[in-house]
Design a protein around this motif. Structure first.
Motif, PDB file in Angstrom:
ATOM      1  N   LEU A 163      -7.730  13.960 -11.375  1.00 59.09           N
ATOM      2  CA  LEU A 163      -6.855  12.837 -11.049  1.00 59.09           C
ATOM      3  C   LEU A 163      -6.041  12.463 -12.289  1.00 59.09           C
ATOM      4  O   LEU A 163      -6.613  12.127 -13.325  1.00 59.09           O
ATOM      5  N   GLY A 164      -4.731  12.566 -12.174  1.00 61.85           N
ATOM      6  CA  GLY A 164      -3.891  12.314 -13.359  1.00 61.85           C
ATOM      7  C   GLY A 164      -3.248  13.590 -13.852  1.00 61.85           C
ATOM      8  O   GLY A 164      -2.347  13.556 -14.677  1.00 61.85           O
ATOM      9  N   ALA A 165      -3.727  14.722 -13.331  1.00 62.64           N
ATOM     10  CA  ALA A 165      -3.134  16.011 -13.711  1.00 62.64           C
ATOM     11  C   ALA A 165      -1.909  16.248 -12.831  1.00 62.64           C
ATOM     12  O   ALA A 165      -1.871  15.815 -11.677  1.00 62.64           O
ATOM     13  N   VAL A 166      -0.945  16.963 -13.367  1.00 65.82           N
ATOM     14  CA  VAL A 166       0.257  17.220 -12.566  1.00 65.82           C
ATOM     15  C   VAL A 166      -0.021  18.174 -11.415  1.00 65.82           C
ATOM     16  O   VAL A 166       0.660  18.130 -10.389  1.00 65.82           O
ATOM     17  N   SER A 167      -1.014  19.049 -11.574  1.00 65.15           N
ATOM     18  CA  SER A 167      -1.391  19.942 -10.470  1.00 65.15           C
ATOM     19  C   SER A 167      -1.901  19.115  -9.288  1.00 65.15           C
ATOM     20  O   SER A 167      -1.686  19.461  -8.125  1.00 65.15           O
ATOM     21  N   HIS A 168      -2.568  18.013  -9.580  1.00 62.24           N
ATOM     22  CA  HIS A 168      -3.044  17.120  -8.530  1.00 62.24           C
ATOM     23  C   HIS A 168      -1.869  16.392  -7.892  1.00 62.24           C
ATOM     24  O   HIS A 168      -1.729  16.344  -6.668  1.00 62.24           O
ATOM     25  N   LEU A 169      -0.997  15.869  -8.755  1.00 62.14           N
ATOM     26  CA  LEU A 169       0.175  15.138  -8.277  1.00 62.14           C
ATOM     27  C   LEU A 169       1.022  16.040  -7.374  1.00 62.14           C
ATOM     28  O   LEU A 169       1.409  15.653  -6.259  1.00 62.14           O
ATOM     29  N   CYS A 170       1.294  17.254  -7.823  1.00 63.44           N
ATOM     30  CA  CYS A 170       2.110  18.204  -7.059  1.00 63.44           C
ATOM     31  C   CYS A 170       1.429  18.513  -5.720  1.00 63.44           C
ATOM     32  O   CYS A 170       2.088  18.542  -4.679  1.00 63.44           O
ATOM     33  N   GLY A 171       0.104  18.712  -5.766  1.00 63.22           N
ATOM     34  CA  GLY A 171      -0.639  18.990  -4.537  1.00 63.22           C
ATOM     35  C   GLY A 171      -0.546  17.835  -3.553  1.00 63.22           C
ATOM     36  O   GLY A 171      -0.375  18.034  -2.346  1.00 63.22           O
ATOM     37  N   MET A 172      -0.601  16.602  -4.084  1.00 63.21           N
ATOM     38  CA  MET A 172      -0.534  15.428  -3.208  1.00 63.21           C
ATOM     39  C   MET A 172       0.859  15.297  -2.590  1.00 63.21           C
ATOM     40  O   MET A 172       0.999  14.973  -1.413  1.00 63.21           O
ATOM     41  N   VAL A 173       1.889  15.567  -3.401  1.00 61.29           N
ATOM     42  CA  VAL A 173       3.263  15.480  -2.888  1.00 61.29           C
ATOM     43  C   VAL A 173       3.457  16.543  -1.793  1.00 61.29           C
ATOM     44  O   VAL A 173       4.051  16.280  -0.747  1.00 61.29           O
TER      45      VAL A 173
END
Ligand code: ASP
Length: 329
Positions: A163-173
Protein backbone atom coordinates in the motif's frame (compact mmCIF):
# COMPACT_ATOMS: atom_id res chain seq x y z
CA UNK A 1 42.62 59.70 20.91
CA UNK A 2 43.16 59.11 17.21
CA UNK A 3 45.74 56.46 18.07
CA UNK A 4 43.26 54.79 20.40
CA UNK A 5 40.61 54.58 17.63
CA UNK A 6 43.16 53.23 15.20
CA UNK A 7 44.18 50.55 17.70
CA UNK A 8 40.56 49.59 18.33
CA UNK A 9 39.89 49.41 14.57
CA UNK A 10 42.97 47.24 14.09
CA UNK A 11 41.97 44.91 16.93
CA UNK A 12 38.43 44.63 15.51
CA UNK A 13 39.75 43.79 12.04
CA UNK A 14 42.11 41.19 13.48
CA UNK A 15 39.25 39.65 15.48
CA UNK A 16 37.05 39.56 12.38
CA UNK A 17 39.68 37.91 10.24
CA UNK A 18 40.43 35.40 13.03
CA UNK A 19 36.72 34.63 13.27
CA UNK A 20 36.51 34.18 9.51
CA UNK A 21 39.49 31.87 9.48
CA UNK A 22 38.20 29.63 12.22
CA UNK A 23 34.44 29.62 11.65
CA UNK A 24 33.30 26.44 9.96
CA UNK A 25 30.21 26.35 7.80
CA UNK A 26 28.14 23.15 8.08
CA UNK A 27 29.00 22.28 4.48
CA UNK A 28 32.74 22.70 4.96
CA UNK A 29 34.40 19.36 4.40
CA UNK A 30 31.07 17.79 3.36
CA UNK A 31 31.00 15.01 2.43
CA UNK A 32 33.79 13.69 4.62
CA UNK A 33 32.53 10.10 4.60
CA UNK A 34 30.22 7.84 2.55
CA UNK A 35 26.60 8.95 2.15
CA UNK A 36 23.71 6.51 2.54
CA UNK A 37 20.91 6.79 -0.03
CA UNK A 38 17.89 4.93 1.32
CA UNK A 39 15.68 3.14 -1.22
CA UNK A 40 12.24 2.11 0.08
CA UNK A 41 11.97 -1.06 -2.03
CA UNK A 42 13.91 -4.22 -2.88
CA UNK A 43 17.31 -4.24 -4.59
CA UNK A 44 17.18 -4.76 -8.35
CA UNK A 45 13.71 -3.19 -8.65
CA UNK A 46 12.87 -0.06 -10.64
CA UNK A 47 13.37 2.53 -7.88
CA UNK A 48 16.64 0.85 -6.94
CA UNK A 49 17.79 1.02 -10.59
CA UNK A 50 17.26 4.81 -10.63
CA UNK A 51 18.99 5.21 -7.25
CA UNK A 52 22.05 3.21 -8.28
CA UNK A 53 22.45 5.07 -11.59
CA UNK A 54 22.35 8.40 -9.74
CA UNK A 55 24.50 7.15 -6.87
CA UNK A 56 27.34 6.08 -9.15
CA UNK A 57 27.41 9.44 -10.90
CA UNK A 58 27.17 11.36 -7.60
CA UNK A 59 30.10 9.37 -6.23
CA UNK A 60 32.22 10.73 -9.08
CA UNK A 61 31.24 14.34 -8.29
CA UNK A 62 31.34 14.20 -4.50
CA UNK A 63 34.42 12.00 -4.15
CA UNK A 64 32.64 9.84 -1.57
CA UNK A 65 30.77 6.57 -2.01
CA UNK A 66 26.97 6.72 -2.18
CA UNK A 67 25.91 3.57 -0.39
CA UNK A 68 22.47 2.27 -1.35
CA UNK A 69 20.48 0.93 1.59
CA UNK A 70 17.25 -0.91 0.74
CA UNK A 71 14.90 -0.41 3.69
CA UNK A 72 11.86 -2.50 2.99
CA UNK A 73 8.34 -2.59 4.27
CA UNK A 74 4.92 -0.96 4.50
CA UNK A 75 4.83 0.27 0.89
CA UNK A 76 7.89 2.47 1.32
CA UNK A 77 6.73 4.21 4.50
CA UNK A 78 9.28 2.50 6.77
CA UNK A 79 12.14 3.95 4.73
CA UNK A 80 10.64 7.45 4.68
CA UNK A 81 10.03 7.31 8.46
CA UNK A 82 13.59 6.13 9.02
CA UNK A 83 15.09 9.02 7.04
CA UNK A 84 12.75 11.56 8.68
CA UNK A 85 14.32 10.60 12.03
CA UNK A 86 17.93 10.28 10.86
CA UNK A 87 20.61 12.84 11.83
CA UNK A 88 20.18 15.96 9.67
CA UNK A 89 23.80 16.01 8.55
CA UNK A 90 23.56 15.11 4.87
CA UNK A 91 24.81 11.55 5.37
CA UNK A 92 21.37 9.95 5.16
CA UNK A 93 19.23 10.73 2.11
CA UNK A 94 16.05 9.23 0.69
CA UNK A 95 14.92 8.62 -2.84
CA UNK A 96 11.21 8.02 -3.16
CA UNK A 97 8.42 8.18 -5.72
CA UNK A 98 4.71 9.09 -5.78
CA UNK A 99 4.32 7.05 -2.58
CA UNK A 100 5.59 10.07 -0.67
CA UNK A 101 2.37 11.88 -1.61
CA UNK A 102 -0.15 9.05 -1.29
CA UNK A 103 0.99 7.72 2.12
CA UNK A 104 -0.70 10.39 4.29
CA UNK A 105 -4.13 9.34 2.98
CA UNK A 106 -3.34 5.61 2.90
CA UNK A 107 -1.81 5.22 6.36
CA UNK A 108 -3.82 6.29 9.35
CA UNK A 109 -0.78 6.11 11.60
CA UNK A 110 2.03 7.55 9.56
CA UNK A 111 5.20 8.20 11.59
CA UNK A 112 6.10 11.30 9.59
CA UNK A 113 4.63 14.18 7.66
CA UNK A 114 6.02 14.34 4.11
CA UNK A 115 5.39 18.08 3.94
CA UNK A 116 7.08 19.09 7.19
CA UNK A 117 9.62 16.44 8.21
CA UNK A 118 12.05 16.70 5.30
CA UNK A 119 14.33 18.97 3.39
CA UNK A 120 13.76 18.76 -0.35
CA UNK A 121 16.70 18.25 -2.70
CA UNK A 122 15.27 17.87 -6.20
CA UNK A 123 13.04 15.88 -8.51
CA UNK A 124 15.01 13.51 -10.72
CA UNK A 125 13.29 11.38 -13.37
CA UNK A 126 9.78 10.55 -14.52
CA UNK A 127 9.17 6.93 -15.45
CA UNK A 128 6.21 5.33 -17.29
CA UNK A 129 4.65 2.07 -16.16
CA UNK A 130 3.61 -1.00 -18.13
CA UNK A 131 0.79 -3.44 -17.48
CA UNK A 132 2.19 -6.96 -17.75
CA UNK A 133 0.89 -10.50 -17.56
CA UNK A 134 2.67 -13.79 -17.04
CA UNK A 135 3.96 -15.19 -20.30
CA UNK A 136 1.44 -18.01 -20.59
CA UNK A 137 -1.62 -15.92 -19.78
CA UNK A 138 -4.10 -16.80 -22.58
CA UNK A 139 -5.06 -13.15 -23.38
CA UNK A 140 -3.08 -11.75 -26.34
CA UNK A 141 -4.00 -8.07 -25.98
CA UNK A 142 -5.81 -5.69 -23.65
CA UNK A 143 -9.31 -6.43 -24.96
CA UNK A 144 -8.76 -10.18 -24.53
CA UNK A 145 -7.28 -9.53 -21.11
CA UNK A 146 -10.33 -7.58 -19.95
CA UNK A 147 -12.64 -10.36 -21.21
CA UNK A 148 -10.46 -12.96 -19.49
CA UNK A 149 -10.45 -11.04 -16.21
CA UNK A 150 -14.22 -10.60 -16.28
CA UNK A 151 -14.63 -14.35 -16.69
CA UNK A 152 -11.92 -15.40 -14.25
CA UNK A 153 -11.75 -12.62 -11.64
CA UNK A 154 -11.80 -15.01 -8.71
CA UNK A 155 -8.68 -16.85 -9.75
CA UNK A 156 -6.56 -14.00 -11.17
CA UNK A 157 -4.13 -12.12 -8.98
CA UNK A 158 -2.13 -8.94 -9.29
CA UNK A 159 1.25 -8.50 -7.61
CA UNK A 160 2.32 -5.17 -6.11
CA UNK A 161 4.81 -3.64 -3.71
CA UNK A 162 2.46 -2.74 -0.86
CA UNK A 163 0.00 0.00 0.00
CA UNK A 164 1.65 3.22 -1.15
CA UNK A 165 3.59 1.57 -3.96
CA UNK A 166 2.92 2.76 -7.48
CA UNK A 167 2.38 -0.83 -8.62
CA UNK A 168 -0.53 -0.93 -6.17
CA UNK A 169 -1.83 2.45 -7.28
CA UNK A 170 -1.65 1.45 -10.97
CA UNK A 171 -3.38 -1.86 -10.20
CA UNK A 172 -6.18 -0.05 -8.37
CA UNK A 173 -6.66 2.44 -11.21
CA UNK A 174 -6.81 -0.49 -13.67
CA UNK A 175 -9.22 -2.42 -11.48
CA UNK A 176 -11.48 0.62 -11.31
CA UNK A 177 -11.21 1.32 -15.06
CA UNK A 178 -12.39 -2.19 -16.02
CA UNK A 179 -14.78 -2.69 -13.11
CA UNK A 180 -13.35 -6.03 -12.00
CA UNK A 181 -12.25 -6.91 -8.45
CA UNK A 182 -8.84 -8.61 -8.56
CA UNK A 183 -7.03 -10.43 -5.79
CA UNK A 184 -3.76 -8.72 -4.88
CA UNK A 185 -0.49 -10.14 -3.58
CA UNK A 186 1.92 -7.75 -1.81
CA UNK A 187 5.73 -7.99 -2.03
CA UNK A 188 8.44 -5.75 -0.58
CA UNK A 189 9.26 -4.26 -3.93
CA UNK A 190 8.55 -5.14 -7.51
CA UNK A 191 11.86 -7.01 -7.96
CA UNK A 192 10.40 -9.97 -6.03
CA UNK A 193 6.97 -9.31 -7.61
CA UNK A 194 8.58 -9.56 -11.06
CA UNK A 195 10.26 -12.84 -10.07
CA UNK A 196 6.85 -14.17 -9.08
CA UNK A 197 5.42 -13.06 -12.45
CA UNK A 198 8.32 -14.66 -14.35
CA UNK A 199 7.84 -17.83 -12.32
CA UNK A 200 4.09 -17.85 -13.04
CA UNK A 201 3.08 -17.58 -9.35
CA UNK A 202 1.12 -14.37 -10.05
CA UNK A 203 -0.80 -13.27 -13.15
CA UNK A 204 -0.47 -9.50 -13.45
CA UNK A 205 1.91 -6.71 -12.49
CA UNK A 206 1.94 -3.02 -13.32
CA UNK A 207 5.48 -1.72 -12.97
CA UNK A 208 7.95 0.95 -14.02
CA UNK A 209 9.84 0.57 -17.29
CA UNK A 210 13.11 0.95 -15.36
CA UNK A 211 12.60 -2.70 -14.47
CA UNK A 212 10.19 -4.04 -17.08
CA UNK A 213 11.86 -3.00 -20.37
CA UNK A 214 14.40 -5.82 -20.29
CA UNK A 215 11.73 -8.48 -19.66
CA UNK A 216 9.44 -7.06 -22.35
CA UNK A 217 12.30 -7.05 -24.87
CA UNK A 218 13.27 -10.61 -23.88
CA UNK A 219 9.66 -11.72 -24.43
CA UNK A 220 9.48 -13.24 -20.97
CA UNK A 221 6.24 -11.43 -20.03
CA UNK A 222 3.09 -10.35 -21.88
CA UNK A 223 2.75 -6.62 -22.40
CA UNK A 224 -0.78 -5.19 -22.36
CA UNK A 225 0.04 -1.49 -22.54
CA UNK A 226 1.95 1.55 -21.39
CA UNK A 227 0.42 3.88 -18.81
CA UNK A 228 1.41 7.17 -20.45
CA UNK A 229 -0.66 9.34 -22.78
CA UNK A 230 1.78 8.90 -25.67
CA UNK A 231 3.83 5.88 -26.71
CA UNK A 232 7.36 5.93 -25.33
CA UNK A 233 10.69 5.94 -27.20
CA UNK A 234 12.13 3.01 -25.25
CA UNK A 235 9.24 0.75 -26.37
CA UNK A 236 7.93 2.32 -29.58
CA UNK A 237 5.79 -0.70 -30.55
CA UNK A 238 4.03 -0.88 -27.21
CA UNK A 239 0.51 0.57 -27.39
CA UNK A 240 -0.71 2.82 -24.62
CA UNK A 241 -3.66 1.73 -22.49
CA UNK A 242 -5.41 4.93 -23.61
CA UNK A 243 -5.16 4.14 -27.32
CA UNK A 244 -6.69 0.74 -26.58
CA UNK A 245 -9.76 2.29 -25.05
CA UNK A 246 -8.94 2.97 -21.38
CA UNK A 247 -9.61 6.67 -21.66
CA UNK A 248 -7.73 8.96 -19.24
CA UNK A 249 -5.63 6.06 -17.95
CA UNK A 250 -2.39 7.76 -17.00
CA UNK A 251 0.11 6.87 -14.29
CA UNK A 252 3.59 8.37 -14.41
CA UNK A 253 6.09 7.70 -11.64
CA UNK A 254 7.99 10.73 -10.42
CA UNK A 255 10.98 10.53 -8.09
CA UNK A 256 12.43 12.97 -5.57
CA UNK A 257 15.48 13.09 -3.31
CA UNK A 258 14.95 14.11 0.33
CA UNK A 259 16.98 14.73 3.49
CA UNK A 260 15.90 14.90 7.14
CA UNK A 261 14.41 18.21 8.28
CA UNK A 262 17.12 20.52 9.59
CA UNK A 263 19.85 19.43 7.21
CA UNK A 264 21.80 22.67 6.62
CA UNK A 265 20.98 24.56 3.44
CA UNK A 266 24.64 24.54 2.34
CA UNK A 267 24.62 20.73 2.52
CA UNK A 268 21.33 20.52 0.60
CA UNK A 269 22.85 22.82 -2.04
CA UNK A 270 25.87 20.52 -2.38
CA UNK A 271 23.68 17.42 -2.72
CA UNK A 272 21.45 19.27 -5.18
CA UNK A 273 24.48 20.22 -7.29
CA UNK A 274 25.71 16.60 -7.26
CA UNK A 275 22.29 15.26 -8.31
CA UNK A 276 22.04 17.88 -11.05
CA UNK A 277 25.49 16.88 -12.28
CA UNK A 278 24.38 13.22 -12.24
CA UNK A 279 21.35 14.14 -14.36
CA UNK A 280 23.76 15.55 -16.95
CA UNK A 281 26.08 12.54 -16.81
CA UNK A 282 26.10 10.75 -20.22
CA UNK A 283 25.96 7.31 -18.55
CA UNK A 284 22.85 8.27 -16.58
CA UNK A 285 21.24 9.91 -19.62
CA UNK A 286 21.83 6.81 -21.74
CA UNK A 287 20.68 4.37 -19.07
CA UNK A 288 17.50 6.33 -18.41
CA UNK A 289 16.66 6.67 -22.09
CA UNK A 290 17.14 2.90 -22.65
CA UNK A 291 14.83 2.23 -19.72
CA UNK A 292 12.16 4.78 -20.60
CA UNK A 293 13.05 7.24 -17.81
CA UNK A 294 12.78 10.93 -18.60
CA UNK A 295 15.15 13.26 -16.79
CA UNK A 296 13.14 16.20 -15.45
CA UNK A 297 13.80 19.65 -16.92
CA UNK A 298 16.17 21.94 -15.03
CA UNK A 299 13.25 24.03 -13.78
CA UNK A 300 12.23 21.00 -11.66
CA UNK A 301 15.73 20.34 -10.32
CA UNK A 302 15.34 22.54 -7.24
CA UNK A 303 14.25 22.01 -3.62
CA UNK A 304 11.35 24.48 -4.10
CA UNK A 305 10.07 22.67 -7.19
CA UNK A 306 10.08 19.31 -5.38
CA UNK A 307 8.33 20.72 -2.30
CA UNK A 308 5.72 22.44 -4.50
CA UNK A 309 5.10 19.33 -6.59
CA UNK A 310 4.81 17.11 -3.52
CA UNK A 311 2.19 19.46 -2.05
CA UNK A 312 0.23 19.41 -5.34
CA UNK A 313 0.31 15.60 -5.35
CA UNK A 314 -0.69 15.28 -1.67
CA UNK A 315 -3.66 17.56 -2.37
CA UNK A 316 -4.54 15.61 -5.52
CA UNK A 317 -4.41 12.07 -4.11
CA UNK A 318 -5.75 12.67 -0.61
CA UNK A 319 -9.42 13.13 -1.61
CA UNK A 320 -9.27 10.35 -4.26
CA UNK A 321 -7.86 7.81 -1.81
CA UNK A 322 -10.17 8.85 1.03
CA UNK A 323 -13.17 8.54 -1.31
CA UNK A 324 -12.02 5.05 -2.34
CA UNK A 325 -11.75 4.07 1.35
CA UNK A 326 -8.38 2.31 0.92
CA UNK A 327 -6.22 2.56 3.98
CA UNK A 328 -3.97 0.77 6.46
CA UNK A 329 -4.17 1.09 10.23
N1 ASP B 1 7.86 -0.44 -8.45
C1 ASP B 1 7.69 -0.40 -7.04
C2 ASP B 1 6.41 0.25 -6.68
O1 ASP B 1 5.47 -0.35 -7.05
C3 ASP B 1 8.79 -0.08 -6.20
C4 ASP B 1 10.07 -0.80 -6.47
O2 ASP B 1 10.26 -1.98 -6.20
O3 ASP B 1 10.92 -0.08 -6.91
O4 ASP B 1 6.30 1.22 -5.99
Amino acid sequence: MKRLFAAIALAAAAAASFAQGTSTSPAQGYPGKPITLVVPFAAGGPTDVVARALGQAMTRTLGQAIVIENKLGAGGTLAAGYVAKAAPDGYTLLIHHNGMSTAPALYRKLAYNPLTDFEYVTQVVDVPMTLLGRKDLPAKDLQELIAYLKANAAKVNLAHAGLGAVSHLCGMVFRQAIGVELQTVPYQGTAPAMNALLGGQVDLLCDQTTQTTQHIKAGSVKLYGVTTRERIKALPDAPTLQEQGLRNFEVVVWHGVYAPKGTPKEVIDKVNAAVRAALKDPTVIQRMSELGGEIVPESKQTPEALRGWLKTEVDRWGPVIRAAGVYAD
